[in-house]
Design a protein around this motif. Structure first.
Motif: not given
Length: 244
Positions: A12, A26, A176, A179, A182
């Motif tokens: 992201r 990330q 969302r 995310t 993850t």
């Protein structure tokens, strides 16, 4: 959400002031979870920089840090690029160092996972029921499930397991939730590295995976949510028992 490469929904844009550190984090998570598996090449710098919303100079510094840590290596010349290296997982007692001082935080992560992952599975099933899955979506979920079942060793199995859960999250259609899942999978990976591989647990997990995917394809939102919740609860119970 149409079928996309997982990195395009998991990586992201970085909005933090410390772009270098966030970029390293990330990319390391994407590698750890198998989005970029050992032996694969990272996407071209231009593509990665665009995904992460960082300059190519910052990206190069992040890749250099990963290279220094032995996570990747860079090939020069024609057909070159950045290759992900095959690092052996630190399992059992060797992985305990990663959780020292984080026990309460990781317990909270298990509670968090038990909320977000069932929600993602339920939303994916609801989208399937509304006929919002493309043929590529169906193929991606089927392939992710097959990859877990066919995994030849522990390291590949754990990466394939993460990819399956991330694929379910992607098919929820919620950025969302992607995310959140993850983050949950990254914490889960840390905990799983600290316990031995248990064949019986893997067999039970595989049965639950098949039931989750079947419920999603059947468009049964409540069953997909329920089976995923049981799956998360069983894994949490195992980890709490072995890690304290």
């Amino acid at each position: 959400m149409t079928a996309e490469r997982l990195d395009r929904v998991v990586l992201r844009p970085i909005r933090a002031h410390h772009a270098f550190e966030a970029c390293v984090e990330q990319l390391a998570i994407a590698i750890r979870l198998g989005i970029y598996p050992p032996g694969s090449m990272l996407p071209p710098e231009r593509d990665l920089a665009e995904l992460l919303a960082v300059s190519r100079a910052t990206l190069r510094e992040a890749i250099s840090a990963l290279r220094s840590a032995g996570v990747v290596r860079t090939r020069r010349g024609r057909g070159g690029g950045t290759e992900v290296l095959d690092a052996a997982p630190a399992t059992g007692r060797r992985g305990l160092g990663a959780i020292i001082g984080r026990v309460e935080d990781l317990r909270d992560a298990l509670e968090f996972r038990a909320i977000v992952e069932p929600g993602a599975a339920g939303l994916a099933a609801a989208r399937c029921a509304r006929d919002e899955f493309s043929s590529d979506d169906r193929a991606a979920l089927t392939a992710a499930l097959d990859a877990v079942d066919r995994a030849p060793d522990e390291a590949i199995h754990r990466r394939a397991d993460s990819i399956l859960h991330l694929t379910v999250a992607r098919l929820s259609g919620s950025t969302r939730l992607i995310t959140a899942v993850t983050d949950a999978q990254d914490d889960l990976h840390t905990m799983l590295q600290a316990i031995p591989v248990l064949p019986r647990n893997i067999k039970h997990s595989s049965t639950q995976h098949r039931a989750i995917v079947a419920a999603i394809f059947a468009g049964n939102e409540s069953r997909a949510n329920r089976v995923m919740h049981q799956h998360c609860s069983d894994t949490a119970a195992l980890l709490r028992g072995l890690l304290g």
